[in-house]
Design a protein around this motif. Sequence first.
Motif, short mmCIF file in Angstrom:
data_model
loop_
_atom_site.label_atom_id
_atom_site.label_comp_id
_atom_site.label_asym_id
_atom_site.label_seq_id
_atom_site.Cartn_x
_atom_site.Cartn_y
_atom_site.Cartn_z
N LYS A 142 0.85 -1.20 0.00
CA LYS A 142 0.00 0.00 0.00
C LYS A 142 0.88 1.25 0.00
O LYS A 142 1.86 1.34 0.75
N LEU A 143 0.50 2.21 -0.81
CA LEU A 143 1.16 3.51 -0.86
C LEU A 143 0.23 4.56 -0.26
O LEU A 143 -0.92 4.69 -0.69
N ALA A 144 0.72 5.29 0.74
CA ALA A 144 -0.05 6.39 1.34
C ALA A 144 0.56 7.71 0.89
O ALA A 144 1.78 7.90 0.97
N ILE A 145 -0.28 8.61 0.42
CA ILE A 145 0.16 9.92 -0.06
C ILE A 145 -0.52 11.00 0.77
O ILE A 145 -1.74 11.01 0.89
N ALA A 146 0.27 11.91 1.36
CA ALA A 146 -0.29 13.05 2.10
C ALA A 146 -0.53 14.18 1.11
O ALA A 146 0.39 14.65 0.45
N LEU A 147 -1.78 14.62 1.03
CA LEU A 147 -2.19 15.62 0.04
C LEU A 147 -2.90 16.77 0.74
O LEU A 147 -3.94 16.57 1.36
N GLU A 148 -2.32 17.96 0.65
CA GLU A 148 -3.00 19.12 1.23
C GLU A 148 -4.16 19.53 0.34
O GLU A 148 -4.20 19.20 -0.86
N ALA A 149 -5.11 20.27 0.89
CA ALA A 149 -6.26 20.72 0.12
C ALA A 149 -5.87 21.86 -0.81
O ALA A 149 -4.84 22.52 -0.61
N THR A 150 -6.69 22.09 -1.83
CA THR A 150 -6.44 23.21 -2.73
C THR A 150 -6.40 24.51 -1.94
O THR A 150 -5.56 25.38 -2.17
N VAL A 158 -5.43 11.75 2.91
CA VAL A 158 -4.46 10.70 2.62
C VAL A 158 -5.05 9.82 1.53
O VAL A 158 -6.17 9.32 1.66
N ILE A 159 -4.29 9.67 0.44
CA ILE A 159 -4.69 8.80 -0.64
C ILE A 159 -3.96 7.47 -0.47
O ILE A 159 -2.73 7.46 -0.31
N VAL A 160 -4.69 6.36 -0.48
CA VAL A 160 -4.07 5.04 -0.37
C VAL A 160 -4.22 4.33 -1.70
O VAL A 160 -5.32 4.25 -2.26
N MET A 161 -3.09 3.81 -2.22
CA MET A 161 -3.09 3.15 -3.52
C MET A 161 -2.39 1.81 -3.44
O MET A 161 -1.58 1.57 -2.53
N ASP A 162 -2.69 0.93 -4.38
CA ASP A 162 -2.00 -0.35 -4.51
C ASP A 162 -0.68 -0.11 -5.23
O ASP A 162 -0.65 0.50 -6.30
N THR A 163 0.42 -0.58 -4.66
CA THR A 163 1.74 -0.29 -5.23
C THR A 163 2.00 -1.00 -6.55
O THR A 163 2.87 -0.58 -7.32
N LYS A 164 1.27 -2.08 -6.84
CA LYS A 164 1.48 -2.80 -8.09
C LYS A 164 0.53 -2.33 -9.19
O LYS A 164 0.94 -2.04 -10.31
#
Length: 503
Positions: A109-117, A125-131
């Motif tokens: 799992k990849l977690a990405i910290a994303l601030e608001a516009t 936090v966006i969670v994505m599949d690494t593959k």
Amino acid sequence: MLRNKKWIALWVLAVAFQACVKDHNPQPDPTENPAAFREVSSTKIGGEAAAEISAYDPASKRLFTVNNEAKALVDVLDLSALPKVIKIQSIDISALGGVANSVSVSDGKLAIALEATNKQANGSVIVMDTKTLTQLKQITVGALPDMVTFSPDGKYIVTANEGEPNATYTNDPAGSISIIDVTNNYSIRTLTFDSFAPLQAQLQTGGFRIFGPNASFAQDIEPEYVAISQDSKKAWVTLQENNGIAEVDLLGGAIIKLHPLGTVDVSLPENAIDPSNEDGKIVFATWPIKSLYLPDAISYFNVNNAGYLITANEGDAREYDAFVEQARISTLKLDPSKFPNAATLQKKEQLGRLYVTKTLGDTDQDGDYDELYTFGGRGFSIREAATGQLIYNSGKSMEEEVVKAGAYDDSRSDDKGVEPEGITVGMVNGKPIAFIALERADAVAIYDVSNPKAPQFLQLLRTGDAPEGILFVAPDKSPNGRSMLIVSSEGDGTVKVYQPDRL
């Protein structure tokens, strides 16, 4: 004779098979030299702001690097054929918010910290599949998530939500810490600091800072970076502008303590600094001032079953349209009884060029400064995780090593020196080795911290321009069975990989 030939043939096949397995599943090298890291790969993924923070997935052998050069992207790099590095693609998350600030990987799992516009609104936090790179979840956290990390067991995702004010200081969201329980359908608890407001006076006595214009205690807190214990039960979060560390109970979901960090006494020989960028030389000397630690990154490590925290004492000043806290000493009125040689001290060749905070030092409130406080420790510190007690501060010693290596930038002497920003600790040959990214020296300092009270300098590595992200990958997770140090430099958009020599 035929039977013997068959056995020999089978033996040859077995040896060949074992060699093939070894090639595809490299074993950790137990004889690495932590004092001899060398660059093995350099990849340029863009220009300024193109390489900030990176995270590595051992299963897919992919590196995920935050790239904000043009818009919010996470670049995906294939490290499976290291030293050859191949950029696979970019993950475009710009439609989901503002700037990407941090990434972390655990168990595919990849977690990405994303601030608001709108920077003062809640981020995510966006969670994505690494593959597959498919999105699994988007979770709302506090305002301006500046750092994200998984706990070692993968159960929690923790973010430090800085909550910076807008330029006019009319909208100042509360700083916060979010704890996401991955195992409970990504349930979230976001913690603020309101309950500590009654302790403000006590905390300030220890060097904690609350000073934003018209800000409440909770609004003034600005979480920066997270470290988590090996057992995944506790986290420690730097509160950079506040000069403190928050201790967090992950299991109970609560902030349990705030640790004020105090100051560095620059009048002591071991803490000497070079405060002028206009004296034409590099000279470390003692001065009648103090320095606030103001740590950025923090890392946790263990020695003999005891936990320790190591911080990169970068320093930071609040600078907004409506509020600027720093000023050069030459522009201030100094109390003549405390600084009888003020006219000399305020010359540009001495302390005149040094930046200090205007928010501290007028102890008798008569309009002049009785004490002077500058920004950053210009090195690193080690504290006991159990108590928060300081057991080591590098003082001038790390900057002296940078000078010896010819990497010291004298133009930054008036402004936080080498500016330590990133920090991590990895195990090399069974020893905890600390790596400190020095933003203004374009270098990484490497120390053996086996004795946390007396770290030993090992090496200074040259990096790209303004190293920010620093990541250690253990041999058993590396694509070639050797330790990797991965440095992402935001100044020139390079990602460099270093590996140690064999002994």
